[in-house]
Design a protein around this motif. Structure first.
Motif, short mmCIF file in Angstrom:
data_model
loop_
_atom_site.label_atom_id
_atom_site.label_comp_id
_atom_site.label_asym_id
_atom_site.label_seq_id
_atom_site.Cartn_x
_atom_site.Cartn_y
_atom_site.Cartn_z
N ASP A 37 0.81 -1.22 0.00
CA ASP A 37 0.00 0.00 0.00
C ASP A 37 0.85 1.27 0.00
O ASP A 37 0.45 2.30 0.56
CB ASP A 37 -0.96 0.02 1.20
N ALA A 38 2.02 1.21 -0.59
CA ALA A 38 2.90 2.38 -0.64
C ALA A 38 3.76 2.31 -1.90
O ALA A 38 4.01 1.23 -2.44
CB ALA A 38 3.79 2.43 0.59
N LYS A 39 4.19 3.47 -2.37
CA LYS A 39 5.18 3.49 -3.43
C LYS A 39 6.49 2.92 -2.89
O LYS A 39 6.93 3.29 -1.80
CB LYS A 39 5.38 4.91 -3.95
N VAL A 40 7.08 2.01 -3.65
CA VAL A 40 8.24 1.26 -3.15
C VAL A 40 9.45 1.54 -4.02
O VAL A 40 9.38 1.48 -5.26
CB VAL A 40 7.94 -0.26 -3.13
N ASN A 41 10.57 1.86 -3.39
CA ASN A 41 11.82 2.11 -4.09
C ASN A 41 12.56 0.81 -4.36
O ASN A 41 12.74 -0.02 -3.46
CB ASN A 41 12.73 3.02 -3.27
N ILE A 42 13.00 0.64 -5.60
CA ILE A 42 13.97 -0.40 -5.96
C ILE A 42 15.15 0.33 -6.56
O ILE A 42 14.98 1.13 -7.50
CB ILE A 42 13.37 -1.41 -6.97
N ILE A 73 14.06 3.13 -9.12
CA ILE A 73 12.75 2.98 -9.74
C ILE A 73 11.71 2.92 -8.63
O ILE A 73 11.95 2.29 -7.58
CB ILE A 73 12.71 1.71 -10.61
N VAL A 74 10.58 3.57 -8.84
CA VAL A 74 9.52 3.59 -7.84
C VAL A 74 8.37 2.71 -8.33
O VAL A 74 7.74 3.01 -9.36
CB VAL A 74 9.03 5.02 -7.57
N LEU A 75 8.10 1.64 -7.60
CA LEU A 75 7.01 0.74 -7.94
C LEU A 75 5.68 1.29 -7.45
O LEU A 75 5.61 1.96 -6.41
CB LEU A 75 7.24 -0.64 -7.31
N SER A 76 4.65 0.99 -8.18
CA SER A 76 3.31 1.41 -7.79
C SER A 76 2.87 0.67 -6.52
O SER A 76 3.29 -0.46 -6.28
CB SER A 76 2.31 1.12 -8.91
N PRO A 77 2.00 1.29 -5.72
CA PRO A 77 1.50 0.62 -4.52
C PRO A 77 0.79 -0.69 -4.89
O PRO A 77 0.15 -0.80 -5.94
CB PRO A 77 0.52 1.63 -3.93
N ALA A 78 0.93 -1.67 -4.00
CA ALA A 78 0.30 -2.98 -4.21
C ALA A 78 -0.22 -3.51 -2.89
O ALA A 78 0.31 -3.20 -1.82
CB ALA A 78 1.31 -3.96 -4.82
N LYS A 79 -1.26 -4.32 -2.98
CA LYS A 79 -1.84 -4.93 -1.79
C LYS A 79 -0.93 -6.04 -1.26
O LYS A 79 -0.03 -6.52 -1.95
CB LYS A 79 -3.22 -5.49 -2.11
N ALA A 80 -1.21 -6.46 -0.05
CA ALA A 80 -0.46 -7.57 0.54
C ALA A 80 -0.65 -8.82 -0.31
O ALA A 80 -1.74 -9.07 -0.83
CB ALA A 80 -0.93 -7.82 1.96
N GLY A 81 0.43 -9.58 -0.45
CA GLY A 81 0.33 -10.82 -1.23
C GLY A 81 1.67 -11.31 -1.69
O GLY A 81 2.72 -10.83 -1.28
N GLY A 82 1.61 -12.27 -2.61
CA GLY A 82 2.81 -12.90 -3.14
C GLY A 82 2.70 -14.42 -2.99
O GLY A 82 1.66 -14.94 -2.60
#
Length: 650
Positions: A37-42, A73-82
């Protein structure tokens, strides 16, 4: 000549290829947990201008490496999972596997945030056996320190899933925290643990965090002076003028070693274990002392593998059973738990010998610990009569660092910025849910400094991680040291008060641990209560569960009425209580002279009324104001202890 030119050309091409390879930080790896649920840095590093592509969770992202060699690179927010796979392409190709989206908690502090599940395995055997939680992941940052520069990456490390094998290397407090949160919300939890035992809070703060603290800024400025660094970084050495003549250890220098079963111990002195030799006839000795005890082993136990528990020992030990070394530990804090191999124990008389080396303070066996030999069925109590003999005496030594004599050499991990630069700064691009902090023991020498430093730390980390409202949840220092039976001043209590006052910082919460310590161990084994209380605080603060009673009673205000003081509390839950019944303990009261005496304290609804016949004009109240306030028993009905406090907050 042509051949040489070709070789040079190939070398240039090869070198360029090496430098073009995309490199990832240690945290961006297989099994990682990314913040949901947040923008994530890679991010990572490559040759300036190199194009980098990332594919993740059905989306593609592209960037170009900057002039300084870093790309992000900034990934789009995503819900919990995997689990998910991440594909990173540039001049090379990297595939990361088994990635989860969940909540990442940055855990830090000193040794009580590093005590491993392995250390508490006898206390929590079922927790370890049942630790099958592949969606709880742990990354433990290896220790490295540097006051001269900020590091771009962490030392090598890896993300690990929680299972009965891996969990032994998880720190206990964050594991219990993560388990409780996971079982309630069923969201993957990542533990990013960056902690170092024995370190002060100032080591974890960046240079910018000290802007309002001239004393620390002055110290940091000196670190830019290479000659100063070179001087203080000189290894501690014995001043040749003071170098003593050291006789050998009698227990190892004779024809028969003292641990040998054929050695005949004559004129050894009686010793009652557990205890310290300074309390049993050996005053002011630093050196090597040998201990021995003959025990009777029943035939049913003979030949079987066994475990030898020798509590805690100050400082280092080497332990022998029937002349065979079964273990050694080089410093005082770890519990002594040694495996006795099959075939070593025999029916009848057996010999246990312990060689202790102590270099500072009181050497010996720490009381109120586990001292026994067991095969899992039969237990032999090792407390009681032993015998000892001094093997070697250490004269007092002075060491020199640079041109300044001291007892200790310079250590970057104890200096301002020394751990921020190496174990925090490389993580600040990694998005997190919040912070967990368990520290303070190393700052009890100057307790009044702790509050400002803690507030500086919180502001600094929130700024560096670019998360200005990130939850910051911390543990208040537990009880420790000998019990005092009269009201006293206490540096540990002062630090607890500073921690309590830090609740004034927005989006903070505190787990009270005043009942979770041990008088004789700065590393108490009760890590589950601490982790669970941190989780309760997170449930309310970070997860928005307003119905959770997340804390024990917290002092709010006091009102003097005649010869009484009426106290008001928050976090009373379903009501105040004296745990175990009976009267409230550990309340002290004073007048203008601040000479505290024990008080009568009674619960009246959600208030506590405090008085004493000795103080007719009361002004101040303290509760649980001691290093180790035994039987402090003000709780709420949810079973959570009240924080120690003082109404004198000048």
């Amino acid at each position: 000549m042509k051949l040489l030119s070709k070789l040079i050309f190939c070398l240039i091409i090869s070198t360029s290829s090496v430098y073009a390879q995309v490199r990832l930080p240690q945290l961006v790896n297989d099994n990682m947990v990314l913040q949901r649920d947040a923008k994530v840095n890679i991010w990572g590093w490559a040759t300036a201008g190199e194009k980098v592509s990332v594919k993740f969770n059905g989306k593609s992202y592209h960037t170009t490496t900057k002039a300084d060699g870093k790309w992000i690179i900034v990934l789009s927010p995503a819900k919990a999972g995997g689990p998910y796979t991440m594909d990173i392409s540039a001049s090379n190709h990297i595939i990361l596997k088994n990635i989860l989206m969940g909540d990442v908690w940055f855990c830090s502090g000193q040794s009580n945030m590093t005590v491993l599940m392995e250390r508490v395995k006898e206390k929590y055997p079922d927790e370890i056996a049942q630790a099958n939680y592949p969606q709880i992941r742990n990354f433990f940052v290896p220790t490295v320190s540097d006051v001269r520069q900020v590091h771009e990456d962490l030392p090598p490390g890896k993300w690990q899933e929680a299972n009965p094998q891996n969990v032994m290397s998880f720190a206990a407090v964050p594991y219990f925290f993560a388990k409780k949160i996971y079982l309630k919300y069923h969201v993957p939890i990542g533990i990013l643990n960056s902690s170092v035992g024995g370190t002060p809070i100032q080591a974890w703060i960046s240079e910018n965090g000290f802007k309002s603290m001239p004393e620390y800024m002055s110290r940091i400025a000196k670190f830019r002076d290479t000659s100063f660094i070179r001087q203080i970084s000189q290894p501690a050495v014995i001043n040749p003028k003071n170098k003593p003549f050291l006789l050998p250890d009698k227990g190892l220098s004779g024809a028969i070693k003292w641990y040998d079963t054929s050695f005949i111990a004559q004129n050894w002195h009686p010793f009652f274990l557990p205890g310290y030799w300074a309390d049993q006839g050996v005053k002011g000795l630093n050196g090597v002392v040998w201990f021995r005890k003959e025990i009777a082993v029943p035939a049913s136990m003979a030949g079987k593998p066994a475990k030898l528990f020798l509590g805690r020992i100050v400082d280092a030990d080497e332990t022998y059973v029937n002349g065979v070394k079964v273990g050694n530990i080089t410093y005082q804090y770890p519990p002594r738990r040694y495996e006795v191999p099959a075939g070593l124990l025999k029916p009848g008389k057996n010999l246990i010998v312990v060689r202790i080396t102590s270099t500072f303070g009181k050497g010996g066996f720490v009381p109120d610990k586990r001292y026994e030999l067991t095969d899992g069925t039969t237990k032999i109590d090792l407390r009681g009569d032993w015998h000892y003999q001094v093997g070697q005496v250490f004269p007092p030594l002075r060491r020199s660092a640079g041109n300044v004599e001291s007892g200790f050499a310079f250590s970057a991990q104890n200096e301002p910025t020394g751990l921020y630069n190496t174990m925090v700064a490389p993580t600040i691009d990694y998005n997190i849910k919040g912070f967990l902090w368990y520290q303070g023991e190393s700052n009890t020498g100057k307790p009044q400094e702790y509050g400002p430093l803690m507030q500086a730390l919180i502001a600094d980390w929130r700024s560096k991680f670019n998360q200005p409202n990130a939850p910051f949840i911390y543990v208040q220092l537990p009880n420790f040291n000998e019990v005092e039976y009269s009201p006293v001043e206490s540096n540990w209590a002062e630090v607890r008060e500073q921690q309590l006052q830090t609740l004034s910082v927005p989006n903070t919460a505190m787990a009270v641990a005043i009942d979770a310590g041990e008088w004789n161990d700065i590393h108490p084994l009760d890590k589950k209560d601490v982790g669970d209380r941190l989780a309760l605080a997170a449930e309310k603060l970070a997860y928005g569960d307003a119905k959770v009673v997340s804390s024990g009673p917290v002092y709010q205000s006091a009102k003097v009425e005649g010869n009484k003081i009426i106290l008001n509390f928050s976090s009373v839950g379903s009501g105040l209580m004296a745990k175990g019944g009976g009267e409230l303990n550990q309340f002290a009261i004073a007048g203008a002279d601040k000479r505290y005496v024990w008080a009568d304290a009674k619960i009246a609804g959600n208030q506590v009324i405090v008085s004493s016949a000795q103080v007719q004009n009361p002004m101040y109240v303290r509760y649980a104001w001691a290093d180790n306030p035994e039987d402090a028993n003000l709780y709420n009905r949810e079973g959570l202890p009240a924080s120690p406090f003082t109404t004198d907050t000048k």
